[in-house]
Design an enzyme around this catalytic site. Structure first.
Site, PDB file in Angstrom:
ATOM      1  N   LYS A   1       2.786  -0.446   6.934  1.00  0.00           N
ATOM      2  CA  LYS A   1       2.694   0.574   7.998  1.00  0.00           C
ATOM      3  C   LYS A   1       3.240   0.034   9.307  1.00  0.00           C
ATOM      4  CE  LYS A   1      -1.258   0.814  10.373  1.00  0.00           C
ATOM      5  NZ  LYS A   1      -1.302   0.777  11.837  1.00  0.00           N
TER       6      LYS A   1
ATOM      7  N   ARG B   1      -5.230   6.562   7.921  1.00  0.00           N
ATOM      8  CA  ARG B   1      -4.145   6.339   8.884  1.00  0.00           C
ATOM      9  C   ARG B   1      -3.245   5.194   8.424  1.00  0.00           C
ATOM     10  NH1 ARG B   1      -5.875   5.228  14.762  1.00  0.00           N
ATOM     11  NH2 ARG B   1      -3.682   4.694  14.649  1.00  0.00           N
TER      12      ARG B   1
END
Ligand code: EPU
Length: 424
Positions: free
Chosen positions: A22, A399
């Site tokens: 990420k 997330r």
């Protein structure tokens, strides 16, 4: 938001592939603003932050399309310069569009990212660096309004009071590649995610030296092309999976990961008594006995990442003895401590240091996640706890972890996801 119920006590075992990083994918996506031709990014994790940044980029005139884990980005309209507050406030990496917008489009209006659950996170070093490159910056009702006819190379020191800034380095590096002349970034972040961003920029046509060191040199170019780039594996996810195996007293092989990115963590895992083996692209862990207490200090790379300190704290609650966990990067990042104590842990926290008296056993409880890595720590604790644990607000987890619940289930965890209305 969803929640997880976890029935603890299952010994994890199996082989699992790491997802793309990420924290590498986000600044690379933002830097795609610089490209004059299409960009194809492979191994992009399908996590909420990536979706959010995709929306920020759509607002900024980029089209985004997915094919499996391949994300294609292309500039369709190079005129928008304003990023929406509603999106950037969800995710600080949205601020990474500032440097690329300035460098490519000559102006940018980007909301200041707000406060955050892991402590004070200023952006003064980002702004200082862009000002040194010749940008004219002012604050207007919570937005940074930035202009520069063409950025000009400069010598910039990005070292802050708590070490280098990761996204600050990403912002300045991404801006400097199109500046006129040479830029020297001192005190640059050395994280593998910054190296990956650098490799992406080089694939676009940038000229960069010194990646992975604290001094990065950039020779500005007039224009960049397109690129096809494979994002590095997520070292934080990989280590979280290894820690999950360790806390369950089990074993796991994580594939597709660069073991060199986790040297400091693997050394500590060996110190707790786990058997660690690794090849270039895989790491295996076998935990045959409860962990020995081992102190850590979270530091910038190549130290133990702050993004693993919460998970390590969870592991140390099972150790037979006292250990300390210090976070020198985000000294207030200890929201998980109160929740772990609700599960029977004995942790005291003062001045950025958690002291953990290993209790040998946790018991299931209802707990609430406060941020991404705290969520992971609570999930790990739930895997080890006696009885059932319910972790609320796992939207934080989504997330940054790609299907963590499914991956853990693949290793034998008993856990499932519910909608909140099922468990008021
Ligand atoms: N800092 C300043 N001034 C600045 C910027 C940072 O003083 O202008 C301070 C911060 O307050 C902190 C330290 O410098 O004490 C390091 O912060 P940094 O800027 O490196 O953090 P970041 O770039 O905002 C990235 C990751 C975080 C990770 C940190 C540290 C991304 C998108 N985020 O944040 O990841 O914890 O580096 O490694 O890359 C996560 O994934 O859970 C996460 C929070």
């Amino acid at each position: 938001m969803s929640c997880f119920t976890i029935v603890g006590g299952q010994r994890l075992s199996g082989v699992i592939a790491a997802s793309g990083s990420k924290n590498a994918a986000l600044p690379i996506m933002a830097a795609s603003i610089l490209a004059s031709r299409p960009v194809e990014l492979r191994r992009v994790p399908q996590v909420a932050d990536v979706q959010t940044l995709g929306m920020v980029l759509n607002d900024l005139g980029l089209t985004t399309s997915w094919s499996g884990d391949v994300l294609r980005l292309e500039t369709a309209d190079a005129t928008p310069i304003r990023a929406r507050y509603r999106l950037v406030r969800r995710m600080r990496a949205g601020f990474c569009v500032l440097g690329p917008l300035l460098a490519k489009r000559g102006s940018a209006i980007v909301p200041l990212p707000g406060g955050c659950n892991i402590g004070d996170r200023p952006v003064d070093l980002h702004l200082k660096g862009l000002a040194a490159l010749g940008a004219d910056l002012r604050l207007d009702r919570g937005y940074v309004v930035a202009r520069a006819r063409r950025l000009v190379g400069a010598t910039i020191d990005l070292s802050g009071p708590r070490g280098p800034t990761v996204t600050g380095t990403a912002n300045i590096l991404s801006a400097a590649v199109l500046a006129r002349g040479n830029t020297l970034i001192r005190g640059a972040a050395r994280e593998p995610e910054i190296v990956d961003l650098g490799h992406f920029l080089i694939a676009l046509g940038a000229r960069i030296d010194g990646l992975g060191t604290s001094t990065i040199e950039v020779a500005g170019v007039e224009q960049l092309g397109g690129a096809n780039h494979r994002v590095i594996a997520d070292r934080i996810e990989a280590a979280t999976l290894l820690l999950a195996a360790a806390i369950s007293g089990g074993e796991a092989v994580v594939t597709g990961v660069v073991a060199d990115h986790l040297t400091a963590v693997l050394d500590k895992l060996a110190d707790i008594g786990a058997r660690i083996e690794f090849a270039a692209d895989r790491i295996s862990l076998l935990a045959e006995q409860p962990p020995r207490p081992v102190d850590i200090v979270a530091e910038p790379y190549p130290g133990i990442p702050t993004d693993l300190q919460a998970q390590w704290t969870a592991l140390m609650t099972l150790a037979n003895g006292r250990s300390t966990v210090e976070d020198s990067v985000f000294p207030s990042r200890f929201q998980h401590v109160a929740e772990l104590n609700r599960m029977g842990a004995r942790i005291e926290c003062a001045r950025g240091v958690a002291t953990i008296d290993g209790a040998g056993q946790l018991c299931g409880a209802r707990v609430t996640a406060s941020d991404l890595r705290a969520s992971a720590a609570l999930v790990l604790a739930g895997l080890a706890a006696k009885g059932e644990t319910m972790v609320h607000r796992v939207g934080h987890l989504d997330r940054g972890y790609e299907r963590l619940d499914l991956k853990l289930r693949g290793l034998g965890a008993r856990m499932c996801r519910h909608n909140l209305q099922d468990h008021p």
